[in-house]
Structure formats: structure tokens, C-alpha cells
Design a protein around this motif. Structure first.
Motif, PDB file in Angstrom:
ATOM      1  N   GLU A 214       0.845  -1.200   0.000  1.00 59.88           N
ATOM      2  CA  GLU A 214       0.000   0.000   0.000  1.00 59.88           C
ATOM      3  C   GLU A 214       0.879   1.248   0.000  1.00 59.88           C
ATOM      4  N   ARG A 215       0.302   2.321  -0.553  1.00 61.62           N
ATOM      5  CA  ARG A 215       1.017   3.595  -0.517  1.00 61.62           C
ATOM      6  C   ARG A 215       0.036   4.733  -0.732  1.00 61.62           C
ATOM      7  N   LEU A 216       0.250   5.825  -0.012  1.00 56.85           N
ATOM      8  CA  LEU A 216      -0.551   7.037  -0.182  1.00 56.85           C
ATOM      9  C   LEU A 216       0.154   7.979  -1.148  1.00 56.85           C
ATOM     10  N   PHE A 217      -0.643   8.602  -2.052  1.00 57.70           N
ATOM     11  CA  PHE A 217      -0.114   9.553  -3.020  1.00 57.70           C
ATOM     12  C   PHE A 217      -0.915  10.843  -2.953  1.00 57.70           C
ATOM     13  N   PRO A 218      -0.323  11.959  -3.355  1.00 57.28           N
ATOM     14  CA  PRO A 218      -1.144  13.133  -3.632  1.00 57.28           C
ATOM     15  C   PRO A 218      -2.136  12.775  -4.732  1.00 57.28           C
ATOM     16  N   TRP A 219      -3.217  13.527  -4.840  1.00 60.21           N
ATOM     17  CA  TRP A 219      -4.277  13.166  -5.782  1.00 60.21           C
ATOM     18  C   TRP A 219      -3.746  13.027  -7.207  1.00 60.21           C
ATOM     19  N   PHE A 220      -4.199  11.963  -7.894  1.00 58.10           N
ATOM     20  CA  PHE A 220      -3.976  11.823  -9.329  1.00 58.10           C
ATOM     21  C   PHE A 220      -5.183  11.093  -9.912  1.00 58.10           C
ATOM     22  N   ASP A 221      -5.414  11.266 -11.192  1.00 56.57           N
ATOM     23  CA  ASP A 221      -6.613  10.748 -11.834  1.00 56.57           C
ATOM     24  C   ASP A 221      -6.571   9.223 -11.952  1.00 56.57           C
ATOM     25  N   SER A 222      -7.733   8.589 -11.808  1.00 58.98           N
ATOM     26  CA  SER A 222      -7.810   7.137 -11.887  1.00 58.98           C
ATOM     27  C   SER A 222      -7.461   6.619 -13.279  1.00 58.98           C
ATOM     28  N   GLU A 223      -7.593   7.458 -14.304  1.00 58.29           N
ATOM     29  CA  GLU A 223      -7.254   7.031 -15.652  1.00 58.29           C
ATOM     30  C   GLU A 223      -5.756   6.758 -15.775  1.00 58.29           C
ATOM     31  N   ILE A 224      -4.938   7.521 -15.049  1.00 58.80           N
ATOM     32  CA  ILE A 224      -3.496   7.271 -15.025  1.00 58.80           C
ATOM     33  C   ILE A 224      -3.219   5.916 -14.370  1.00 58.80           C
ATOM     34  N   PHE A 225      -3.923   5.638 -13.284  1.00 55.88           N
ATOM     35  CA  PHE A 225      -3.819   4.350 -12.589  1.00 55.88           C
ATOM     36  C   PHE A 225      -4.174   3.208 -13.536  1.00 55.88           C
ATOM     37  N   ARG A 226      -5.306   3.329 -14.224  1.00 60.42           N
ATOM     38  CA  ARG A 226      -5.760   2.272 -15.128  1.00 60.42           C
ATOM     39  C   ARG A 226      -4.769   2.034 -16.266  1.00 60.42           C
ATOM     40  N   LYS A 227      -4.336   3.104 -16.912  1.00 61.28           N
ATOM     41  CA  LYS A 227      -3.441   2.956 -18.060  1.00 61.28           C
ATOM     42  C   LYS A 227      -2.088   2.385 -17.644  1.00 61.28           C
ATOM     43  N   SER A 228      -1.578   2.841 -16.517  1.00 56.56           N
ATOM     44  CA  SER A 228      -0.267   2.369 -16.069  1.00 56.56           C
ATOM     45  C   SER A 228      -0.284   0.874 -15.779  1.00 56.56           C
ATOM     46  N   LEU A 229      -1.338   0.411 -15.108  1.00 58.31           N
ATOM     47  CA  LEU A 229      -1.383  -0.995 -14.717  1.00 58.31           C
ATOM     48  C   LEU A 229      -1.712  -1.916 -15.885  1.00 58.31           C
ATOM     49  N   THR A 230      -2.551  -1.463 -16.825  1.00 59.53           N
ATOM     50  CA  THR A 230      -2.816  -2.311 -17.986  1.00 59.53           C
ATOM     51  C   THR A 230      -1.579  -2.407 -18.875  1.00 59.53           C
ATOM     52  N   GLN A 231      -0.774  -1.366 -18.904  1.00 62.64           N
ATOM     53  CA  GLN A 231       0.484  -1.442 -19.654  1.00 62.64           C
ATOM     54  C   GLN A 231       1.451  -2.432 -18.999  1.00 62.64           C
ATOM     55  N   LYS A 232       1.431  -2.510 -17.678  1.00 68.02           N
ATOM     56  CA  LYS A 232       2.345  -3.399 -16.961  1.00 68.02           C
ATOM     57  C   LYS A 232       1.869  -4.845 -16.955  1.00 68.02           C
ATOM     58  N   TYR A 233       0.562  -5.047 -16.677  1.00 68.06           N
ATOM     59  CA  TYR A 233       0.067  -6.402 -16.459  1.00 68.06           C
ATOM     60  C   TYR A 233      -0.760  -6.963 -17.615  1.00 68.06           C
ATOM     61  N   GLY A 234      -1.112  -6.145 -18.590  1.00 71.02           N
ATOM     62  CA  GLY A 234      -1.869  -6.638 -19.735  1.00 71.02           C
ATOM     63  C   GLY A 234      -3.369  -6.569 -19.530  1.00 71.02           C
ATOM     64  N   ALA A 235      -4.093  -7.397 -20.297  1.00 73.44           N
ATOM     65  CA  ALA A 235      -5.558  -7.372 -20.292  1.00 73.44           C
ATOM     66  C   ALA A 235      -6.123  -7.670 -18.906  1.00 73.44           C
ATOM     67  N   VAL A 236      -7.088  -6.872 -18.487  1.00 74.65           N
ATOM     68  CA  VAL A 236      -7.716  -7.000 -17.169  1.00 74.65           C
ATOM     69  C   VAL A 236      -8.712  -8.151 -17.179  1.00 74.65           C
ATOM     70  N   ALA A 237      -8.704  -8.958 -16.126  1.00 70.44           N
ATOM     71  CA  ALA A 237      -9.652 -10.067 -16.004  1.00 70.44           C
ATOM     72  C   ALA A 237     -10.958  -9.623 -15.356  1.00 70.44           C
ATOM     73  N   SER A 238     -10.890  -8.657 -14.452  1.00 67.66           N
ATOM     74  CA  SER A 238     -12.101  -8.171 -13.784  1.00 67.66           C
ATOM     75  C   SER A 238     -11.904  -6.719 -13.402  1.00 67.66           C
ATOM     76  N   ALA A 239     -12.999  -5.981 -13.375  1.00 64.49           N
ATOM     77  CA  ALA A 239     -12.949  -4.561 -13.002  1.00 64.49           C
ATOM     78  C   ALA A 239     -14.258  -4.197 -12.334  1.00 64.49           C
ATOM     79  N   ARG A 240     -14.165  -3.382 -11.291  1.00 65.07           N
ATOM     80  CA  ARG A 240     -15.379  -2.958 -10.609  1.00 65.07           C
ATOM     81  C   ARG A 240     -15.122  -1.640  -9.896  1.00 65.07           C
ATOM     82  N   ASN A 241     -16.206  -0.881  -9.709  1.00 67.77           N
ATOM     83  CA  ASN A 241     -16.118   0.305  -8.875  1.00 67.77           C
ATOM     84  C   ASN A 241     -16.057  -0.159  -7.431  1.00 67.77           C
ATOM     85  N   SER A 242     -15.179   0.459  -6.644  1.00 69.65           N
ATOM     86  CA  SER A 242     -14.970   0.007  -5.271  1.00 69.65           C
ATOM     87  C   SER A 242     -14.945   1.218  -4.355  1.00 69.65           C
ATOM     88  N   GLY A 243     -16.049   1.454  -3.639  1.00 70.36           N
ATOM     89  CA  GLY A 243     -16.097   2.569  -2.700  1.00 70.36           C
ATOM     90  C   GLY A 243     -15.855   3.892  -3.398  1.00 70.36           C
TER      91      GLY A 243
END
Length: 391
Positions: free
Chosen positions: A300-329
């Protein structure tokens, strides 16, 4: 047999506009999805809401339910998972991006989907091979006249898509929830109101754009840490990169893990009576078995605010096609690898993928309110799925 009709476009936003009338074409798409993926469809419940059952008398209703259930089961069994469908979607083309020298097709952006209603359920149809089809590259001189043409159309077009159902879930991680139908585009035409071709997107076959190798839990890492390694090796890595780890033995003696290896494990969460954590430090908890092999890691790590689209793009570039996705809280959750019914002492009975990534707004900030942007908490959780399934 090919299927054609017009349906409106669903967006990344919460609101999506569904076709009002359920029809046989929608049901055929849904049946192909259930046949291919094995995602269960409660045929008896579907049968009970059918016209044939609702029109039956109380005396005849049980027999009508059995008959309708059998009919639906036969349809499911006969469904062709490789069938080609044709759909027309109300779509639009963006303004010209002068920096990139291109327009783009709105439906083919991450997070957009085609809403489908079948069997009194809502499905979300997403396309897996849209990367090459999304952009409409064009020199500025040519783009000027093309833009004038689009202005006359109010930028609206009809997107005629030939496709087949290939799986479950949005590989880009932009569309969340259950019953997400993954499809492969075979061809696409953008048409004006008179049916004239405005543009022909270039569609690459899914096989050409798919990752060469499937997701491998034992080769994946979260922040450089892996499962399936010896505790002493991870201990040395943590000491070198994150801080001096501590070994903790469970007090109740019932957990399947023999212990944990922790670095600042509680330092990324807010609790009453303690100082609020600040962005920066990394928090790691690794779970190991009696053979001192690491079987799960949470980072876990806390960051200053950044957009979730950056999170999504960064992780799909690293890990490839997503198997599951959901809104969480207050955020987004993405998963890779096989499903794991993980029941360790920190997350009992939580059903998730072998690798889970979570983006969420700081709950302490949300409870206090305020005009500033919230901090973002990122959590990565990796589990040895094969080991977990045996324990």
C-alpha cells in the motif's frame, strides 16, 4: 445469420441509455456470452418472467415454467459462441487533436460500452481490439475539410460494427461491474444519416493485439516483490528497498499462514487517536506458510491526488488485459489472473483475482470534507492462486 439494429452508446459515466425493447438479437448475444464464458444464467428465473408463464393460469404455471426453462436450455445449448453479429450504434467523432494530428471514435475510447438488455438483465458490450481503430489520423490540410463535414453532421455518425463474442470483462479495465461481454471487432464502418461511408476504421485482429503469454502469478510482481519465494530472500529485499521488516506470528493459531513479514504495515491507514499518515512511505505485509514460502503480498502507498485514468493505463500497460474490473467505494478495482477465494485473517471471504489493484480516495479526507483534492491510496495484493486453491 447476421443481426443488425441501432442502439445507443453507453458511457464511462454512471448513466447509460439502454434500448427499450428486448429482442431476440440481444438474447442471442447474451446466450453466446454465457455459452462461451460459463457465467451462470438462472434459466428458471428467466422462465418465470416470460410471457408464456405470465399468461398461464395458476394451475398450469408450474408446467409452463418447466417447458419454458427447457426451451431456454435448448437455446443455450445450441448457441454458437463463434457467431458473427452486426450492430449499428449511435456514435460520434471527436474534435481534431492538433498535437496528435488525429480525430478519434468515441465508442472506441476506454470506458465506453454498448448497453444490451436481455432476459431482464443489463449487459455491457465492450470491444477488445480497438487500439488501432480508435484514431483517425489525418494531416491538418485534409482534416480541415473533414472537420467541416463532421460539423454538418453535428459530429454524429452511425458505427456499423461486425463482431463476435470472445469472453468476459473489459481488457482495458475501464468498464466495471458484472456481465461485461468482451467482443472482437471484425470490421467497422462510420456512416452518415444517409448511409454514406464517412470513414473506415482500421481494425487489427484480436490475435494480433493480444499478449503473447497469459498472466503468470509467479512471474508477476507488485512493486518488485513476488510470491513463491523464500521468506529470507524477501526479507533481504525488503530491508534493502523498503525498510527493516518484522516477523509476526498469528496469535489465534488458526490461520493457514504461519506468519507475516511486515514493513510499516499499518502506516498507510487512518485510525482514531493517531496522526494521519502522509503520502510517501510504502507499507508492505507478506504472508508465508509453514515451509517459509511467501504466498501472498499486500503493498500500500498514499499519493497526492492523481486521476484514476493514469492508474488504469499504467497498470494495464504493466500487467496486460484485465480479467475483472469494478467500482470500489471511492475508487476503482482491477484484477488479473484466476479468481481466488482468499480467506486470510486480513480479508476474510473476499472473492478476488490473483492480482488485485485498488485505487481509492483517502477515507479520512472524505469523512472530514474540504475543498482540497483528496489523497489517493493505492493497494496491490498478489496471491499464489494455485497454493490458495489447495488450502
Amino acid at each position: 445469420m447476421r443481426i443488425t439494429r441501432v442502439i445507443v452508446l453507453g458511457l464511462l459515466a454512471v448513466t447509460a441509455y439502454y434500448a427499450q425493447n428486448e429482442d431476440a438479437e440481444n438474447q442471442a448475444i447474451a446466450l453466446a456470452y454465457h455459452k462461451l464464458t460459463g457465467d451462470p444464467l438462472d434459466l428458471q428465473t428467466v422462465a418465470q418472467s416470460s410471457t408464456a408463464v405470465r399468461n398461464a393460469s395458476s394451475f398450469d404455471r408450474p408446467d409452463a415454467v418447466k417447458t419454458e426453462t427447457a426451451r431456454l436450455q435448448a437455446q443455450l445449448n445450441a448457441s454458437d459462441a463463434g457467431r458473427e453479429f452486426v450492430m449499428r450504434v449511435n456514435d460520434s467523432i471527436s474534435e481534431y487533436d492538433h498535437d496528435r494530428g488525429e480525430f478519434y471514435v468515441v465508442l472506441f475510447r476506454p470506458g465506453y460500452f454498448v448497453p444490451i438488455q436481455a432476459f431482464r438483465q443489463q449487459y455491457q458490450l465492450v470491444f477488445a481490439n480497438v487500439e488501432g481503430a480508435r484514431a483517425i489520423p489525418m494531416p491538418k490540410e485534409e482534416a480541415r475539410s473533414f472537420d467541416l463535414q463532421l460539423q454538418k453532421l453535428s459530429r454524429h455518425v452511425t458505427n456499423e460494427i461486425h463482431f463476435r463474442v470472445v469472453g468476459k470483462g473489459d481488457p482495458a479495465g475501464g468498464v466495471t461491474g458484472d456481465r461485461v461481454i468482451r467482443a472482437e471487432i471484425l470490421s467497422s464502418r462510420l456512416l452518415d444519416t444517409n448511409g454514406n461511408v464517412v470513414f473506415l476504421p482500421k481494425v487489427a485482429p484480436l490475435a494480433a493485439s493480444a499478449p503473447a503469454t497469459p498472466f503468470d502469478v509467479l512471474k508477476a510482481d507488485v512493486a518488485g516483490f513476488r510470491v513463491g519465494v523464500k521468506v529470507k530472500d524477501l526479507e533481504a529485499t525488503l530491508a534493502r528497498t523498503a525498510g527493516k521488516p518484522q516477523r509476526v506470528t498469528p496469535k489465534n493459531g488458526v490461520d493457514k499462514f504461519s506468519g507475516t513479514l511486515e514493513v510499516n504495515s499499518m502506516g498507510c491507514s487512518s485510525y482514531i487517536g493517531r496522526r494521519r499518515p502522509e503520502p510517501g512511505p510504502i507499507c508492505v505485509t507478506a504472508y508465508f506458510d509453514k515451509d517459509e514460502i511467501v504466498r501472498a503480498i499486500r503493498v500500500e502507498r498514499l499519493f497526492p491526488w492523481f486521476d484514476s485514468e493514469i492508474f488504469r493505463k499504467s497498470l494495464t500497460q504493466k500487467y496486460g488485459a484485465v480479467a475483472s474490473a469494478r467500482n470500489s467505494g471511492n475508487g476503482l478495482e482491477l484484477g488479473w489472473g484466476p479468481d481466488v477465494n482468499e480467506t486470510n485473517h486480513t480479508e476474510r471471504n473476499y472473492f478476488h483475482s490473483a492480482l488485485r489493484a485498488q485505487y481509492s480516495a483517502d477515507e479520512d479526507f472524505m469523512s472530514r470534507g474540504g475543498n482540497s483534492l483528496p489523497r489517493i491510496k493505492v493497494m496491490l495484493h498478489l496471491v499464489d492462486a494455485q497454493w490458495a486453491s489447495q488450502h
